[in-house]
Design an enzyme around this catalytic site. Structure first.
Site, PDB file in Angstrom:
ATOM      1  N   HIS A 145      38.584  41.376  35.420  1.00 24.11           N
ATOM      2  CA  HIS A 145      39.241  42.535  34.800  1.00 24.11           C
ATOM      3  C   HIS A 145      40.170  43.230  35.780  1.00 24.11           C
ATOM      4  O   HIS A 145      40.124  43.006  36.996  1.00 24.11           O
ATOM      5  CB  HIS A 145      38.201  43.546  34.312  1.00 24.11           C
ATOM      6  CG  HIS A 145      37.429  44.187  35.434  1.00 24.11           C
ATOM      7  ND1 HIS A 145      36.495  43.510  36.182  1.00 24.11           N
ATOM      8  CD2 HIS A 145      37.490  45.430  35.954  1.00 24.11           C
ATOM      9  CE1 HIS A 145      35.994  44.312  37.105  1.00 24.11           C
ATOM     10  NE2 HIS A 145      36.592  45.485  36.997  1.00 24.11           N
ATOM     11  N   ASP A 191      40.861  47.289  36.577  1.00 24.41           N
ATOM     12  CA  ASP A 191      40.041  48.472  36.292  1.00 24.41           C
ATOM     13  C   ASP A 191      40.637  49.353  35.185  1.00 24.41           C
ATOM     14  O   ASP A 191      41.829  49.691  35.216  1.00 24.41           O
ATOM     15  CB  ASP A 191      39.865  49.313  37.570  1.00 24.41           C
ATOM     16  CG  ASP A 191      38.901  48.642  38.540  1.00 24.41           C
ATOM     17  OD1 ASP A 191      37.941  47.995  38.077  1.00 24.41           O
ATOM     18  OD2 ASP A 191      39.123  48.755  39.759  1.00 24.41           O
ATOM     19  N   HIS A 225      39.883  41.321  39.360  1.00 25.77           N
ATOM     20  CA  HIS A 225      38.753  41.046  40.240  1.00 25.77           C
ATOM     21  C   HIS A 225      37.487  40.808  39.416  1.00 25.77           C
ATOM     22  O   HIS A 225      37.423  41.130  38.226  1.00 25.77           O
ATOM     23  CB  HIS A 225      38.549  42.160  41.263  1.00 25.77           C
ATOM     24  CG  HIS A 225      38.317  43.512  40.649  1.00 25.77           C
ATOM     25  ND1 HIS A 225      39.323  44.253  40.068  1.00 25.77           N
ATOM     26  CD2 HIS A 225      37.184  44.252  40.524  1.00 25.77           C
ATOM     27  CE1 HIS A 225      38.829  45.389  39.613  1.00 25.77           C
ATOM     28  NE2 HIS A 225      37.534  45.411  39.865  1.00 25.77           N
ATOM     29  N   ARG A 275      33.234  53.936  44.978  1.00 24.41           N
ATOM     30  CA  ARG A 275      34.632  53.614  44.680  1.00 24.41           C
ATOM     31  C   ARG A 275      35.436  54.874  44.406  1.00 24.41           C
ATOM     32  O   ARG A 275      35.017  55.722  43.611  1.00 24.41           O
ATOM     33  CB  ARG A 275      34.714  52.692  43.458  1.00 24.41           C
ATOM     34  CG  ARG A 275      36.079  52.055  43.302  1.00 24.41           C
ATOM     35  CD  ARG A 275      36.126  51.142  42.091  1.00 24.41           C
ATOM     36  NE  ARG A 275      36.629  51.849  40.935  1.00 24.41           N
ATOM     37  CZ  ARG A 275      36.589  51.381  39.680  1.00 24.41           C
ATOM     38  NH1 ARG A 275      36.043  50.205  39.431  1.00 24.41           N
ATOM     39  NH2 ARG A 275      37.080  52.083  38.686  1.00 24.41           N
TER      40      ARG A 275
HETATM   41  C1  SIN Z   1      34.434  47.104  40.321  1.00 21.61           C
HETATM   42  O1  SIN Z   1      34.923  48.123  40.776  1.00 21.61           O
HETATM   43  O2  SIN Z   1      34.917  46.522  39.340  1.00 21.61           O
HETATM   44  C2  SIN Z   1      33.231  46.512  41.021  1.00 21.61           C
HETATM   45  C3  SIN Z   1      33.629  45.625  42.131  1.00 21.61           C
HETATM   46  C4  SIN Z   1      32.461  45.177  42.944  1.00 21.61           C
HETATM   47  O3  SIN Z   1      31.356  45.686  42.759  1.00 21.61           O
HETATM   48  O4  SIN Z   1      32.638  44.316  43.798  1.00 21.61           O
END
Ligand code: SIN
Length: 278
Positions: free
Chosen positions: A102, A104, A251, A266
Site C-alpha cells: 500500500h 499510506d 511498502h 510513525r
Molecule cells: C506502515 O506504516 O504501513 C507499517 C510499516 C511497518 O510496520 O514496517
C-alpha cells in the site's frame, strides 16, 4: 559532489538508500535538510541507523518536510502526541498495520507525502522486515499499450475496505472513513515523474469500468507492482528510521514474527491532492 553533508549508499538501483552522517535528534541545518530531501527524492525511501529521538524530536524532523498528518482511524490513546502513530504487534495482535502492499492512507483526499517510522523493539528471532517498491519503475516497465490504457483513468480509494473491513474498526463518531478518487497514474509534484498509484489495501475499483474489467486490470497492475526487481527490503534494528515517499513508493510490512513483539512510532507528513499530467 552531489552530497556534501551526508553520505548516501544505495541499496538497489531502483529504490532505497542508507544515509550516514545525520543526527535526527538535532535540528537539521539547511544544507543537510536539502540533501536529505534530495536523497529521498532520488531513492524513494531512505534509512538511518542508531538514532535517538524523543517524540518531540521525531515530530520536529517531520515538520521540516511539511505539516504533520493525523491518521483518520488512529486508536492512539496518547493525547499528548496525536501525530505519533504507534505501530505495534505482539501475541494479542489479530492484524498488523501495513501487512499488504500500500501507499499510506491513499483514501484521503490529500494523502500523506511521506512517513517516518522509528523502530524501537524488534522480535528476538529476526523477521519484521519492511519491503518497499518503486512505483516509477512499475509505471515505466508497463508495455506501451497498457500504459495507454491506464493513463488518464481514475480509481476509488476507500478507507472502509481496510479500517472497517480488515481492522474491524468503526469510524469516529459522526464521521465516515475517507473515500476519494485519484488518478491511476500520478505525476510526482517534485520530480515530475509518473508513478502507478493503486494498491490492494485501499483501491476498490476503477471509475467507469465494469466490475470484471476493473478487477482484472487492478489485479494485473498489483501483480506487476509486486515483482522483486522494483523492490528493496529493510532489516530493522532498534533505533533504525525509515523515511518513505508515499507518492512514488509502496511498502509492505512483513508479519512473520507472531507471537513476538515489534514496536515503532510513525510520524506522517501531510501531502497534496494527487494529479495526473498527460
Ligand atoms: C506502515 O506504516 O504501513 C507499517 C510499516 C511497518 O510496520 O514496517
Amino acid at each position: 559532489m552531489r552530497y556534501q553533508s551526508i553520505e548516501v549508499r544505495k541499496l538497489t538501483p531502483a529504490i532505497g538508500a542508507e544515509i550516514f552522517g545525520v543526527d535526527l535528534g538535532k535540528p537539521l541545518g539547511n544544507q543537510q535538510f536539502q540533501e536529505v530531501h534530495d536523497a529521498l527524492m532520488e531513492n524513494l525511501v531512505i534509512f538511518f541507523r542508531d538514532q535517538q529521538m524523543t517524540h518531540e524530536q521525531h515530530k520536529d524532523f517531520g515538520r521540516r518536510f511539511g505539516k504533520l498528518h493525523i491518521h483518520p482511524s488512529s486508536t492512539n490513546e496518547n493525547a499528548d502526541h496525536p501525530e505519533i502513530l504507534v505501530i505495534k504487534a505482539d501475541e494479542n495482535s489479530k492484524y498488523v498495520a501495513g501487512e499488504e502492499w500500500h501507499s499510506d492512507v491513499s483514501c484521503d483526499a490529500e494523502p500523506p507525502m511521506g512517513s517516518i517510522l522509528y523502530m524501537k523493539e524488534l522480535p528476538p528471532d529476526g523477521g519484521g522486515n519492511t519491503l518497499f517498491a518503486s512505483m516509477y519503475r512499475a509505471w515505466e516497465t508497463l508495455s506501451p499499450a497498457v500504459q495507454r490504457l491506464c493513463d488518464g483513468l481514475t480509481a476509488i480509494h476507500d478507507g472502509a475496505q481496510v479500517y472497517g473491513g480488515r481492522f474491524g474498526r468503526k469510524p469516529k463518531e459522526g464521521t465516515s472513513f475517507p473515500r476519494n478518487e485519484h488518478p491511476v497514474v500520478r505525476t510526482h509534484p517534485v520530480t515530475g515523474r509518473k508513478a502507478l498509484y493503486v494498491n490492494r489495501n485501499f483501491t476498490t475499483h476503477i471509475v467507469g469500468l465494469k466490475k470484471n474489467e476493473s478487477d482484472a486490470i487492478l489485479e494485473m497492475l498489483y501483480r506487476h507492482c509486486e515483482v522483486p526487481e522494483f523492490q528493496c527490503r529493510f532489516a530493522w534494528q532498534p533505533n533504525s528510521v525509515a523515511f518513505w515517499d508515499n507518492r512514488s513508493a509502496m511498502h509492505h510490512a512483513m508479519w512473520d514474527y507472531f507471537p513476538n513483539k515489534r514496536l515503532g512510532y510513525r510520524v506522517t507528513v501531510a501531502g497534496d491532492k494527487p494529479f495526473h499530467r498527460a
